[in-house]
Design a protein around this motif. Structure first.
Motif, short mmCIF file in Angstrom:
data_model
loop_
_atom_site.label_atom_id
_atom_site.label_comp_id
_atom_site.label_asym_id
_atom_site.label_seq_id
_atom_site.Cartn_x
_atom_site.Cartn_y
_atom_site.Cartn_z
N ILE A 213 0.84 -1.21 0.00
CA ILE A 213 0.00 0.00 0.00
C ILE A 213 0.87 1.25 0.00
O ILE A 213 0.63 2.21 -0.76
CB ILE A 213 -0.95 0.00 1.23
N SER A 214 1.91 1.27 0.82
CA SER A 214 2.76 2.47 0.94
C SER A 214 3.53 2.74 -0.34
O SER A 214 3.62 3.88 -0.80
CB SER A 214 3.73 2.34 2.12
N ASN A 215 4.09 1.67 -0.95
CA ASN A 215 4.82 1.84 -2.22
C ASN A 215 3.90 2.37 -3.29
O ASN A 215 4.24 3.27 -4.06
CB ASN A 215 5.36 0.49 -2.72
N ASN A 216 2.72 1.77 -3.34
CA ASN A 216 1.77 2.13 -4.39
C ASN A 216 1.34 3.59 -4.27
O ASN A 216 1.30 4.33 -5.25
CB ASN A 216 0.55 1.20 -4.29
N LEU A 217 1.04 4.01 -3.05
CA LEU A 217 0.56 5.39 -2.91
C LEU A 217 1.69 6.39 -3.15
O LEU A 217 1.47 7.48 -3.69
CB LEU A 217 -0.15 5.60 -1.58
N ALA A 218 2.92 5.99 -2.80
CA ALA A 218 4.06 6.88 -3.05
C ALA A 218 4.25 7.07 -4.55
O ALA A 218 4.47 8.18 -5.04
CB ALA A 218 5.33 6.30 -2.43
N GLN A 219 4.12 5.98 -5.28
CA GLN A 219 4.30 6.05 -6.73
C GLN A 219 3.20 6.90 -7.37
O GLN A 219 3.48 7.79 -8.19
CB GLN A 219 4.29 4.64 -7.32
N ILE A 220 1.96 6.65 -6.98
CA ILE A 220 0.86 7.43 -7.57
C ILE A 220 1.03 8.91 -7.23
O ILE A 220 0.87 9.78 -8.08
CB ILE A 220 -0.51 6.91 -7.08
N ALA A 221 1.37 9.18 -5.98
CA ALA A 221 1.53 10.58 -5.55
C ALA A 221 2.60 11.27 -6.39
O ALA A 221 2.42 12.41 -6.85
CB ALA A 221 1.88 10.64 -4.07
N TYR A 222 3.70 10.58 -6.59
CA TYR A 222 4.79 11.19 -7.37
C TYR A 222 4.32 11.46 -8.81
O TYR A 222 4.54 12.54 -9.36
CB TYR A 222 6.04 10.29 -7.36
N LEU A 223 3.67 10.47 -9.42
CA LEU A 223 3.22 10.64 -10.81
C LEU A 223 2.22 11.80 -10.92
O LEU A 223 2.29 12.60 -11.86
CB LEU A 223 2.58 9.34 -11.31
N GLU A 245 7.11 5.09 11.86
CA GLU A 245 8.37 5.26 11.13
C GLU A 245 8.46 4.38 9.88
O GLU A 245 8.91 4.82 8.83
CB GLU A 245 9.54 4.98 12.07
N TYR A 246 8.02 3.15 10.02
CA TYR A 246 8.17 2.24 8.89
C TYR A 246 7.30 2.68 7.71
O TYR A 246 7.71 2.59 6.55
CB TYR A 246 7.83 0.80 9.32
N ILE A 247 6.11 3.19 8.01
CA ILE A 247 5.23 3.69 6.93
C ILE A 247 5.89 4.89 6.26
O ILE A 247 5.98 4.97 5.03
CB ILE A 247 3.84 4.09 7.49
N MET A 248 6.38 5.82 7.08
CA MET A 248 6.99 7.03 6.52
C MET A 248 8.23 6.68 5.70
O MET A 248 8.46 7.23 4.63
CB MET A 248 7.33 8.02 7.63
N GLU A 249 8.99 5.76 6.23
CA GLU A 249 10.22 5.33 5.53
C GLU A 249 9.87 4.72 4.17
O GLU A 249 10.51 5.02 3.16
CB GLU A 249 10.94 4.28 6.41
N THR A 250 8.83 3.89 4.14
CA THR A 250 8.46 3.25 2.88
C THR A 250 7.95 4.28 1.87
O THR A 250 8.32 4.24 0.69
CB THR A 250 7.37 2.17 3.13
N ILE A 251 7.14 5.21 2.34
CA ILE A 251 6.63 6.25 1.43
C ILE A 251 7.81 7.09 0.93
O ILE A 251 7.92 7.39 -0.26
CB ILE A 251 5.58 7.13 2.15
N SER A 252 8.70 7.45 1.83
CA SER A 252 9.86 8.27 1.44
C SER A 252 10.72 7.54 0.41
O SER A 252 11.14 8.13 -0.59
CB SER A 252 10.73 8.58 2.67
N ASP A 253 10.96 6.26 0.66
CA ASP A 253 11.77 5.46 -0.28
C ASP A 253 11.11 5.45 -1.65
O ASP A 253 11.78 5.56 -2.68
CB ASP A 253 11.89 4.01 0.21
N GLY A 254 9.78 5.29 -1.64
CA GLY A 254 9.04 5.23 -2.91
C GLY A 254 9.18 6.53 -3.69
O GLY A 254 9.49 6.51 -4.89
N VAL A 255 8.99 7.64 -3.01
CA VAL A 255 9.08 8.95 -3.68
C VAL A 255 10.51 9.18 -4.16
O VAL A 255 10.75 9.63 -5.29
CB VAL A 255 8.59 10.09 -2.74
N GLU A 256 11.46 8.84 -3.32
CA GLU A 256 12.88 8.99 -3.66
C GLU A 256 13.21 8.15 -4.91
O GLU A 256 13.85 8.61 -5.85
CB GLU A 256 13.72 8.52 -2.45
#
Ligand SMILES: Nc1ncnc2c1ncn2[C@@H]1O[C@H](COP(=O)(O)OP(=O)(O)OP(=O)(O)O)[C@@H](O)[C@H]1O
Ligand SMILES: CC(C)(CO)[C@@H](O)C(=O)NCCC(=O)O
Length: 340
Positions: A213-223, A245-256
């Motif tokens: 879920i976190s990876n997916n939302l990070a990717q959509i948000a970036y796009l 922390e783990y959620i934020m880290e995953t979202i951050s990694d995804g956007v990065e």
């Protein structure tokens, strides 16, 4: 969790005075409370019938944006980045705040391009949000609550469930920039396992779900941020992250990852209170702004010396003076009550 947010009249004397007001109607006092979100509509009749409380409804998107703008402008070090276990506070200069993408992660996700005070467009959304994580989590792990699921995920290893690039290639696929550890297919390993649900550790399932879920939302948000004018800031709000922390880290990694290091995900210290604050702020338009200003100058760190603009700091100093209780409001849900 319900989809409504309001100022809680039982939280404190100030909240009673400011979160609601009395109006004299044909000799009777009427209690009126600001309310926003779906529940402001869904539960309006129930509240009137059971408690004699009338909801003064504020639009959800408007309230989210108003709350976010207020926090970003008025509360020192409200925004922060979270990477490699490190929280860096970012003080954004208010003259350089707009435009930004506000990604509100609740049960579902709204993506709002904010270009000024009261100026915004809900440019996208996705139904794969916090509700999806919790719903699937409850089905697959029998967890009792969000916190339960999160705790499980800390102890899990998603590599037992997810198919990694190394599971497909035996190594990385560096030619297209994929490391061996990259998830090639969420839950993909299950296909070849010939196992049943009970054979998997619920901790591993929880971890895979959270990553998915976190990876997916990070990717959509970036796009979406790129599609709508290469927005340089993506700010995540809503109760989903709740400083986990783990959620934020995953979202951050995804956007990065998707931005090739050009954009950083930003989070808010009062992430779950945007709607409530925005609804509260709407008192300004009723000419009650002075009342609100008085309350906030007493309780929030607005009056305290500001850190340097655009300064980053990961030290604890700034947290001390900007304690989360300072905004002083509550979210009431049908089954939960949380306080900052
Ligand atoms: N203590 C908690 N109880 C339930 N959900 C929680 C909790 N903490 C975090 N969450 C997450 O937050 C999500 C709900 O967030 P929030 O309260 O901001 O949204 P909402 O207002 O219900 O949803 P929407 O904006 O879609 O109407 C849940 O789906 C879950 O993933
Ligand atoms: C329906 C709302 C706005 C309620 O907060 C939210 O859950 C949401 O944005 N869901 C995603 C809906 C969509 O755009 O597909």
């Amino acid at each position: 969790m319900s989809a409504w947010t309001l100022l809680n009249p039982s939280y404190s004397r100030e909240a009673v005075n400011l979160g609601c007001r009395h109006q004299e109607v044909s000799g009777k006092k009427k209690l009126i409370i600001k309310a926003t979100g779906g529940g402001a509509y869904k539960y309006a009749d129930l509240f009137k019938e059971k408690f004699g409380v009338t909801f003064d409804k504020e639009d959800e998107m408007n309230s989210l944006v108003s709350g976010a703008n207020f926090l970003l402008k008025a509360v020192p070090c409200e925004a922060f980045t979270y990477m490699e276990g490190r929280k860096d506070f970012v003080q954004i200069n208010s003259s350089d705040l707009f435009p930004y993408l506000l990604v509100n992660i609740g049960s579902g996700i709204s993506m709002i391009k904010v270009v000024g005070d009261g100026k915004f467009e809900r440019v996208s959304g996705t139904s794969l949000g916090g509700g999806t994580l919790l719903g699937l989590g409850m089905l697959l792990t029998k967890c009792q609550s969000f916190d339960d699921l999160l705790e499980m995920s800390h102890k899990g290893d998603n590599r037992n469930i997810d198919m990694l690039v190394s599971d497909i290639y035996g190594s990385d696929y560096s030619k297209i920039g994929l490391s061996a550890r990259t998830i090639a297919s969420s839950f993909g390993k299950v296909i070849f396992d010939n196992k049943e649900l009970k054979d998997y550790k619920k901790e591993d399932i929880a971890r895979s779900l959270l990553r998915m879920i976190s990876n997916n939302l990070a990717q959509i948000a970036y796009l979406i941020a790129m599609w709508h004018g290469k927005l340089k800031r993506i700010i995540f709000g809503g109760s989903f992250t709740r400083s986990h922390e783990y959620i934020m880290e995953t979202i951050s990694d995804g956007v990065e990852y998707w931005s090739k290091g050009e954009t950083k995900a930003m989070f808010l210290r009062h992430e779950g209170f945007l709607g409530a604050l925005g609804a509260f702020k709407s008192y300004e338009k009723h000419g009650l702004g002075s009342l609100m200003g008085h309350h906030l100058s007493e309780q929030s760190p607005v009056a305290s010396p500001r850190p340097q603009l655009e300064q980053k700091s990961n030290g604890p100093l700034l947290v001390e003076s900007t304690d989360a209780e300072s905004v002083g409001c509550c979210i009431l849900g049908s089954d939960t009550m949380k306080r900052t």
